[in-house]
Motif scaffolding. Structure first.
Motif, short mmCIF file in Angstrom:
data_model
loop_
_atom_site.label_atom_id
_atom_site.label_comp_id
_atom_site.label_asym_id
_atom_site.label_seq_id
_atom_site.Cartn_x
_atom_site.Cartn_y
_atom_site.Cartn_z
N ASN A 82 0.83 -1.21 0.00
CA ASN A 82 0.00 0.00 0.00
C ASN A 82 0.86 1.26 0.00
O ASN A 82 0.53 2.24 -0.68
N GLN A 137 2.24 1.79 -3.49
CA GLN A 137 1.24 2.33 -4.40
C GLN A 137 1.01 3.82 -4.15
O GLN A 137 0.88 4.60 -5.09
N GLU A 138 0.95 4.18 -2.88
CA GLU A 138 0.72 5.59 -2.54
C GLU A 138 1.90 6.46 -2.97
O GLU A 138 1.71 7.56 -3.48
N ARG A 155 3.97 5.81 -5.48
CA ARG A 155 3.92 5.91 -6.94
C ARG A 155 2.87 6.92 -7.39
O ARG A 155 3.10 7.69 -8.32
N ARG A 156 1.71 6.93 -6.72
CA ARG A 156 0.65 7.89 -7.05
C ARG A 156 1.14 9.32 -6.84
O ARG A 156 0.95 10.20 -7.69
N LYS A 157 1.78 9.56 -5.72
CA LYS A 157 2.27 10.90 -5.42
C LYS A 157 3.37 11.32 -6.41
O LYS A 157 3.43 12.48 -6.82
N ARG A 212 3.54 10.30 -9.50
CA ARG A 212 2.85 10.62 -10.76
C ARG A 212 2.28 12.03 -10.72
O ARG A 212 2.32 12.76 -11.71
N ILE A 213 1.74 12.41 -9.56
CA ILE A 213 1.19 13.75 -9.42
C ILE A 213 2.29 14.80 -9.54
O ILE A 213 2.14 15.82 -10.23
N HIS A 223 3.28 15.04 -13.09
CA HIS A 223 2.23 15.66 -13.90
C HIS A 223 2.39 17.18 -13.91
O HIS A 223 2.14 17.83 -14.93
N THR A 228 -3.34 20.70 -12.19
CA THR A 228 -2.95 19.35 -11.76
C THR A 228 -3.68 18.97 -10.47
O THR A 228 -4.20 17.85 -10.36
N TRP A 287 -6.29 15.81 -10.12
CA TRP A 287 -6.06 14.69 -9.21
C TRP A 287 -6.92 14.76 -7.95
O TRP A 287 -6.93 13.83 -7.15
N TRP A 347 3.76 17.66 -0.14
CA TRP A 347 4.39 16.48 -0.73
C TRP A 347 5.68 16.85 -1.45
O TRP A 347 6.68 16.14 -1.36
#
Length: 124
Positions: free
Chosen positions: A4, A7-8, A10-12, A14-15, A18, A28, A32, A42
């Protein structure tokens, strides 16, 4: 780092990436669904700590002094199992069955609290 957390992170990432592509923080964040404050927090954590800074952490350590006593916790578990149907039955019938006096104007949540308190007292 568990799955978990990965995944979190990787999501951050990506943001954060972006924003580099779009060059627009507001768009952005809207895309999101996060606030700009969150984004900048972040970004700051990523700059100072790297990927470790993007792992979600608990807001504060667990404080054992405010924890419910173990005895009370056991009683609550017992009551929740014993009176499992409590949430499905009509509260008025339960209160009537347990000989509580109430009027239609009384706050039902107060009557339910009294009911639970009396059940706790009967167990002790």
């Amino acid at each position: 780092m568990n799955k978990n957390d990965e995944q979190e992170v990787r999501r951050k990432l990506r943001i954060l990436a972006h924003v580099d592509e779009t060059k627009n923080v507001s768009k952005t964040c809207r895309y999101w669904g996060i606030s700009r404050d969150t984004f900048y927090r972040w970004k700051k954590e990523y700059k100072t700590q790297g990927e470790v800074g993007l792992i979600n952490s608990k807001p504060c350590p667990e404080n054992p002094s405010i924890r419910v006593a173990f005895v009370i916790e056991e009683k609550i578990l017992y009551l929740s199992l014993e009176y499992l149907m409590l949430r499905y039955w009509c509260p008025f019938t339960i209160l009537k069955r347990k000989s509580f006096k109430y009027s239609a104007r009384d706050d039902l949540s107060l009557a339910a609290q009294n009911f639970i308190c009396s059940l706790l007292k009967t167990i002790t």
